[in-house]
Design a protein around this motif. Structure first.
Motif, mmCIF file in Angstrom:
data_model
loop_
_atom_site.group_PDB
_atom_site.id
_atom_site.type_symbol
_atom_site.label_atom_id
_atom_site.label_comp_id
_atom_site.label_asym_id
_atom_site.label_seq_id
_atom_site.Cartn_x
_atom_site.Cartn_y
_atom_site.Cartn_z
ATOM 1 N N LEU A 77 -1.754 8.019 11.727
ATOM 2 C CA LEU A 77 -2.764 8.990 11.316
ATOM 3 C C LEU A 77 -2.509 9.471 9.889
ATOM 4 O O LEU A 77 -3.430 9.534 9.069
ATOM 5 N N VAL A 78 -1.264 9.792 9.586
ATOM 6 C CA VAL A 78 -0.928 10.270 8.243
ATOM 7 C C VAL A 78 -1.176 9.185 7.202
ATOM 8 O O VAL A 78 -1.786 9.433 6.162
ATOM 9 N N VAL A 79 -0.720 7.969 7.479
ATOM 10 C CA VAL A 79 -0.859 6.886 6.509
ATOM 11 C C VAL A 79 -2.322 6.487 6.330
ATOM 12 O O VAL A 79 -2.752 6.141 5.230
ATOM 13 N N SER A 80 -3.105 6.562 7.391
ATOM 14 C CA SER A 80 -4.496 6.125 7.302
ATOM 15 C C SER A 80 -5.426 7.167 6.707
ATOM 16 O O SER A 80 -6.337 6.818 5.954
ATOM 17 N N PHE A 81 -5.218 8.441 7.046
ATOM 18 C CA PHE A 81 -6.220 9.439 6.674
ATOM 19 C C PHE A 81 -5.706 10.594 5.823
ATOM 20 O O PHE A 81 -6.464 11.171 5.056
ATOM 21 N N ALA A 82 -4.455 10.961 5.952
ATOM 22 C CA ALA A 82 -3.981 12.185 5.302
ATOM 23 C C ALA A 82 -3.877 12.067 3.787
ATOM 24 O O ALA A 82 -3.931 13.071 3.089
ATOM 25 N N TRP A 83 -3.736 10.870 3.274
ATOM 26 C CA TRP A 83 -3.601 10.713 1.828
ATOM 27 C C TRP A 83 -4.951 10.760 1.119
ATOM 28 O O TRP A 83 -5.006 10.992 -0.090
ATOM 29 N N VAL A 84 -6.052 10.570 1.830
ATOM 30 C CA VAL A 84 -7.383 10.467 1.211
ATOM 31 C C VAL A 84 -7.759 11.715 0.402
ATOM 32 O O VAL A 84 -8.240 11.582 -0.728
ATOM 33 N N PRO A 85 -7.561 12.931 0.889
ATOM 34 C CA PRO A 85 -7.916 14.093 0.059
ATOM 35 C C PRO A 85 -7.105 14.194 -1.237
ATOM 36 O O PRO A 85 -7.536 14.836 -2.185
ATOM 37 N N PHE A 86 -5.962 13.546 -1.277
ATOM 38 C CA PHE A 86 -5.101 13.610 -2.458
ATOM 39 C C PHE A 86 -5.139 12.318 -3.271
ATOM 40 O O PHE A 86 -4.248 12.056 -4.065
ATOM 41 N N ALA A 87 -6.164 11.504 -3.084
ATOM 42 C CA ALA A 87 -6.222 10.195 -3.731
ATOM 43 C C ALA A 87 -6.212 10.308 -5.254
ATOM 44 O O ALA A 87 -5.563 9.507 -5.933
ATOM 45 N N ARG A 88 -6.895 11.283 -5.807
ATOM 46 C CA ARG A 88 -6.902 11.432 -7.266
ATOM 47 C C ARG A 88 -5.527 11.841 -7.796
ATOM 48 O O ARG A 88 -5.135 11.457 -8.892
ATOM 49 N N ASP A 89 -4.779 12.617 -7.014
ATOM 50 C CA ASP A 89 -3.446 13.041 -7.430
ATOM 51 C C ASP A 89 -2.420 11.911 -7.317
ATOM 52 O O ASP A 89 -1.382 11.962 -7.962
ATOM 53 N N LEU A 90 -2.710 10.916 -6.483
ATOM 54 C CA LEU A 90 -1.779 9.810 -6.273
ATOM 55 C C LEU A 90 -2.080 8.648 -7.212
ATOM 56 O O LEU A 90 -1.946 7.486 -6.853
ATOM 57 N N ASN A 91 -2.450 8.943 -8.409
ATOM 58 C CA ASN A 91 -2.842 7.937 -9.377
ATOM 59 C C ASN A 91 -1.644 7.546 -10.237
ATOM 60 O O ASN A 91 -1.507 7.966 -11.375
ATOM 61 N N PHE A 92 -0.741 6.718 -9.671
ATOM 62 C CA PHE A 92 0.402 6.206 -10.414
ATOM 63 C C PHE A 92 0.543 4.720 -10.107
ATOM 64 O O PHE A 92 -0.036 4.212 -9.149
ATOM 65 N N SER A 93 1.283 4.020 -10.935
ATOM 66 C CA SER A 93 1.411 2.566 -10.775
ATOM 67 C C SER A 93 2.354 2.224 -9.635
ATOM 68 O O SER A 93 3.438 2.791 -9.502
ATOM 69 N N VAL A 121 -3.391 -0.798 6.009
ATOM 70 C CA VAL A 121 -3.455 -1.899 6.973
ATOM 71 C C VAL A 121 -2.065 -2.485 7.206
ATOM 72 O O VAL A 121 -1.688 -2.773 8.349
ATOM 73 N N LEU A 122 -1.296 -2.668 6.146
ATOM 74 C CA LEU A 122 0.049 -3.218 6.298
ATOM 75 C C LEU A 122 0.959 -2.285 7.087
ATOM 76 O O LEU A 122 1.746 -2.735 7.923
ATOM 77 N N VAL A 123 0.830 -0.990 6.851
ATOM 78 C CA VAL A 123 1.635 -0.030 7.622
ATOM 79 C C VAL A 123 1.210 -0.054 9.088
ATOM 80 O O VAL A 123 2.053 -0.010 9.992
ATOM 81 N N PHE A 124 -0.081 -0.157 9.359
ATOM 82 C CA PHE A 124 -0.561 -0.245 10.740
ATOM 83 C C PHE A 124 0.010 -1.481 11.430
ATOM 84 O O PHE A 124 0.461 -1.409 12.577
ATOM 85 N N LEU A 125 0.006 -2.621 10.749
ATOM 86 C CA LEU A 125 0.565 -3.837 11.340
ATOM 87 C C LEU A 125 2.064 -3.691 11.593
ATOM 88 O O LEU A 125 2.570 -4.121 12.635
ATOM 89 N N LEU A 126 2.776 -3.087 10.662
ATOM 90 C CA LEU A 126 4.210 -2.853 10.843
ATOM 91 C C LEU A 126 4.464 -1.934 12.041
ATOM 92 O O LEU A 126 5.352 -2.192 12.860
ATOM 93 N N LEU A 127 3.679 -0.878 12.171
ATOM 94 C CA LEU A 127 3.832 0.037 13.313
ATOM 95 C C LEU A 127 3.530 -0.675 14.628
ATOM 96 O O LEU A 127 4.183 -0.413 15.647
ATOM 97 N N THR A 128 2.563 -1.575 14.630
ATOM 98 C CA THR A 128 2.225 -2.330 15.840
ATOM 99 C C THR A 128 3.389 -3.226 16.254
ATOM 100 O O THR A 128 3.738 -3.307 17.438
ATOM 101 N N VAL A 129 4.009 -3.892 15.291
ATOM 102 C CA VAL A 129 5.147 -4.760 15.590
ATOM 103 C C VAL A 129 6.321 -3.934 16.103
ATOM 104 O O VAL A 129 6.969 -4.302 17.100
ATOM 105 N N VAL A 130 6.615 -2.818 15.466
ATOM 106 C CA VAL A 130 7.714 -1.949 15.907
ATOM 107 C C VAL A 130 7.441 -1.427 17.315
ATOM 108 O O VAL A 130 8.334 -1.437 18.178
ATOM 109 N N ASN A 131 6.211 -1.003 17.576
ATOM 110 C CA ASN A 131 5.853 -0.497 18.896
ATOM 111 C C ASN A 131 6.027 -1.586 19.952
ATOM 112 O O ASN A 131 6.620 -1.339 21.005
ATOM 113 N N ALA A 132 5.529 -2.783 19.693
ATOM 114 C CA ALA A 132 5.640 -3.872 20.664
ATOM 115 C C ALA A 132 7.098 -4.217 20.943
ATOM 116 O O ALA A 132 7.490 -4.408 22.101
#
Length: 90
Positions: free
Chosen positions: A25-41, A57-68
């Protein structure tokens, strides 16, 4: 009354699922309101673009593998505990 090992494993499975869902939830949605502030390379991309395009998407796939992996390991242990004959209670 002391909880059985099977009960502890079931609680651990529920807790792990909840923690992984919270991370997702945090990785997918919580960063969106701060997207302009997260403007770094990040490598060659801007971090906010990378998170929107690939990172979540990559974090979701990693979490799925860890969960399984974790749940399969604990469910095998749970099956061996439940299929083993129970010792008579004194």
């Amino acid at each position: 009354m002391k909880p059985t090992r099977a009960h502890v494993l079931r609680q651990r499975i529920r807790h792990t699922t909840g923690v992984l869902l919270a991370i997702w939830l945090v990785v997918s949605f919580a960063w969106v309101p701060f997207a302009r502030d997260l403007n770094f390379s990040f490598f060659t991309w801007q971090f906010n673009f990378w998170m929107a395009a690939q990172g979540s998407v990559l974090v979701f796939l990693l979490l799925t593998v860890v969960n399984a992996w974790l749940i399969n390991r604990w469910e095998k242990e749970l099956q061996t505990l439940e299929s083993a004959p129970q010792a008579p209670a004194d």
